[in-house]
Design a protein around this motif. Structure first.
Motif, short mmCIF file in Angstrom:
data_model
loop_
_atom_site.label_atom_id
_atom_site.label_comp_id
_atom_site.label_asym_id
_atom_site.label_seq_id
_atom_site.Cartn_x
_atom_site.Cartn_y
_atom_site.Cartn_z
N CYS A 198 50.25 55.22 55.32
CA CYS A 198 50.97 55.36 56.59
C CYS A 198 51.88 54.15 56.81
N ALA A 199 51.33 52.96 56.66
CA ALA A 199 52.14 51.75 56.83
C ALA A 199 53.24 51.68 55.79
N ARG A 200 52.92 52.07 54.55
CA ARG A 200 53.92 52.00 53.48
C ARG A 200 55.12 52.89 53.80
N ASP A 201 54.86 54.10 54.34
CA ASP A 201 55.97 54.99 54.68
C ASP A 201 56.86 54.37 55.76
N HIS A 202 56.25 53.79 56.77
CA HIS A 202 57.05 53.15 57.83
C HIS A 202 57.86 51.97 57.27
N ILE A 203 57.24 51.18 56.42
CA ILE A 203 57.93 50.02 55.85
C ILE A 203 59.09 50.47 54.97
N ASP A 204 58.88 51.48 54.12
CA ASP A 204 59.94 51.99 53.26
C ASP A 204 61.12 52.50 54.09
N ARG A 205 60.81 53.23 55.16
CA ARG A 205 61.86 53.79 56.01
C ARG A 205 62.68 52.67 56.67
N TYR A 206 62.00 51.63 57.07
CA TYR A 206 62.70 50.49 57.69
C TYR A 206 63.58 49.78 56.68
N LEU A 207 63.05 49.52 55.47
CA LEU A 207 63.82 48.78 54.47
C LEU A 207 65.03 49.57 53.98
N TRP B 104 55.54 50.97 44.63
CA TRP B 104 56.92 50.94 45.08
C TRP B 104 57.71 52.20 44.69
N THR B 105 57.02 53.25 44.27
CA THR B 105 57.71 54.42 43.72
C THR B 105 58.72 55.01 44.70
N LYS B 106 58.32 55.23 45.95
CA LYS B 106 59.23 55.83 46.94
C LYS B 106 60.39 54.91 47.24
N LEU B 107 60.10 53.65 47.45
CA LEU B 107 61.17 52.70 47.79
C LEU B 107 62.15 52.58 46.63
N ARG B 108 61.64 52.60 45.43
CA ARG B 108 62.48 52.42 44.25
C ARG B 108 63.40 53.62 44.02
N ALA B 109 63.11 54.75 44.63
CA ALA B 109 64.01 55.89 44.50
C ALA B 109 65.39 55.58 45.06
N ARG B 110 65.45 54.63 45.98
CA ARG B 110 66.73 54.32 46.63
C ARG B 110 67.17 52.86 46.50
N MET B 111 66.24 51.98 46.17
CA MET B 111 66.55 50.55 46.18
C MET B 111 66.14 49.91 44.86
N ASP B 112 66.94 48.92 44.42
CA ASP B 112 66.49 48.04 43.35
C ASP B 112 65.40 47.12 43.90
N LEU B 113 64.37 46.88 43.12
CA LEU B 113 63.31 45.95 43.51
C LEU B 113 63.54 44.64 42.76
#
Length: 458
Positions: free
Chosen positions: A437-446, A94-103
């Motif tokens: 690849c899927a993780r990047d798309h999912i992070d961008r969507y969230l 979750w490193t990339k997603l966590r840069a912008r969002m609380d998990l």
């Protein structure tokens, strides 16, 4: 991981009027080493009785490493997978997603310490039993019903109220309580595997509260024709076997295997094939194991071909799984049996099995909920969260999945205009953790609400 029969009408409890959401008292999680905070949230055990008995959900939070733009609620499936422990062990995902969002994650109701969870648990030790064979007559159907009820009553007796309120709809109502406790912003949700059914239930109950929702490698629980969905699942299994057979037909080493497999399972349906002392496999057992091996892709196919040849010669030991002598098909428990329709009679069951076998002549009903729901016949709690279509008005959702899973997710999201399913043309179960690849798309969507283009593959 992860289809039964008849359809019941959707039971949608009225949303209770609640007092203002409680504030959450965050403190370091027990034994934490990564900076995760935990908090308790009290919720009604029965959401139709908001002033009745309450149970505890345990929430976990990893704060954003940058400026927080909101939170994402995460669940890993199971059902009942311990969200806190899994997030602690998988935090690198979750490193990339966590840069912008609380998990934020949670340990779900009913799945307590025996499942690694910290929420109020159902005091019960589930014994894994093999999926039963299809009853041959009405008397066999009655015996199966009595056996299942007797096994489930041991657990129900410990807490009848909680036992009856562990469906995915109950988990979805808990998700709404979590959303409110976090401040009330619309929900961002990632649901993997069985937790995708939580998400589908939430979308039916609270469509106006969804901002983004990801369904990764889940089952379609949003259909008006459950029998058709079970048949579609069987057809997916048939494709897995067909890939293996096509590979064998092109190989100089195992052109004989497709024919041997078909004759093997026909014979095993009459006389089970010995695999070890006291263990013999039926045709459905062998189909189940073969489907699982076929789903592994080409690296696992040579061993499957060898196992088929040995079993055809009378030795099924090549199919013995690492987890024990009998482990075909999926497990079934208290959440599943309140989510999955189950047959009320042997005639109803026979009609479903006939439909499934027509869709999948080689795979049959193995690894579908026509088989998995057998353990729910006679269950001492009703189906309170039956499948039902998604409502209108949802924002576009994002799905993901590997072989077979992307097909099931696509059938869900076809109901929501603008939705997209990311497909991986290969084996696997869920994509986020293993497919960058899927993780990047999912992070961008969230984060940004941006969907990939239709037909995206990873």
């Amino acid at each position: 991981m992860f289809k039964p029969l008849l359809l019941a009408l959707a039971l949608i409890l009225p949303t209770p009027q609640q007092s203002p959401a409680p504030s959450l008292a965050w403190s370091p999680c027990p034994g934490d080493k990564i900076g995760m905070e935990c908090a308790d949230l009290q919720v009604p055990v029965d959401w139709s009785k908001p002033d009745g008995r309450r149970i505890t959900l345990k929430l976990g939070r990893l704060k954003a490493t940058g400026r927080s733009e909101g939170s994402v609620l995460i669940s890993y499936g199971g059902p009942g997978g311990p969200g806190i422990g899994l997030t602690q062990s998988l935090s690198s995902w979750w490193t990339k997603l966590r840069a912008r969002m609380d998990l934020v994650t949670w340990d779900t109701r009913g799945y307590g310490r025996q499942f690694g969870g910290l929420a109020t648990g159902l005091d019960c030790t589930w014994t894994r039993l093999p999926i039963p064979e299809f009853p041959r007559d009405d008397a066999g159907f009655g015996r199966l019903s009595d056996t299942n009820r007797g096994a489930a009553e041991v657990c129900r007796h410990n807490d009848p109220e909680l036992f009856a309120h562990m469906s995915s709809a109950d988990h979805a109502r808990d998700m709404e309580a979590i959303r409110k406790a976090l401040g009330g912003d619309r929900l961002n949700y990632y649901g993997a595997s069985y937790s995708g059914i939580y998400g589908q239930a939430y979308a039916r109950l609270f469509p106006g509260q969804v901002r983004t929702m990801v369904l990764d490698g889940t089952l379609n629980h949003s259909t008006a024709d459950w029998g058709a969905e079970v048949a579609a699942m069987a057809a997916d299994n048939e494709r897995h076997l067909r890939r293996f057979f096509t590979w064998c037909a092109a190989s100089g080493d195992c052109r004989d295997v497709p024919g041997k497999f078909r004759s093997l399972v026909r014979r095993a349906d009459r006389t089970p094939v010995r695999a070890a002392a006291g263990v013999a496999y039926t045709g459905r057992d062998l189909r189940s194991f073969a489907i699982g091996r076929a789903r592994q892709g080409e690296p696992g196919w040579p061993a499957l071909a060898k196992a088929v040849r040995r079993a055809h010669a009378g030795d099924a030991s090549g199919f013995l799984p690492e987890r024990g002598a009998r482990y075909p098909d999926q497990s079934t428990g208290v959440t599943e049996c309140t989510d999955w329709p189950r047959p009320a009679s042997r005639a109803e069951l026979d009609a479903t099995v006939t439909r499934v076998r027509r869709a999948a002549p080689t795979a049959g009903a193995a690894n579908t909920l026509a088989a998995g729901s057998l353990a729910c016949i006679g269950w001492p709690a009703p189906v309170t969260n039956p499948p039902a279509p998604l409502p209108k008005g949802l924002p576009p959702l994002l799905g993901a999945g590997a072989w077979g899973e992307s097909d099931a997710v696509s059938r869900i999201l076809a109901q929501v205009p603008g939705s997209v399913t990311i497909a991986h043309d290969g084996p696997g179960h869920t994509l986020y953790g293993a497919n960058a690849c899927a993780r990047d798309h999912i992070d961008r969507y969230l984060t940004d609400g941006r969907l990939p283009s239709q037909g995206t593959t990873c």
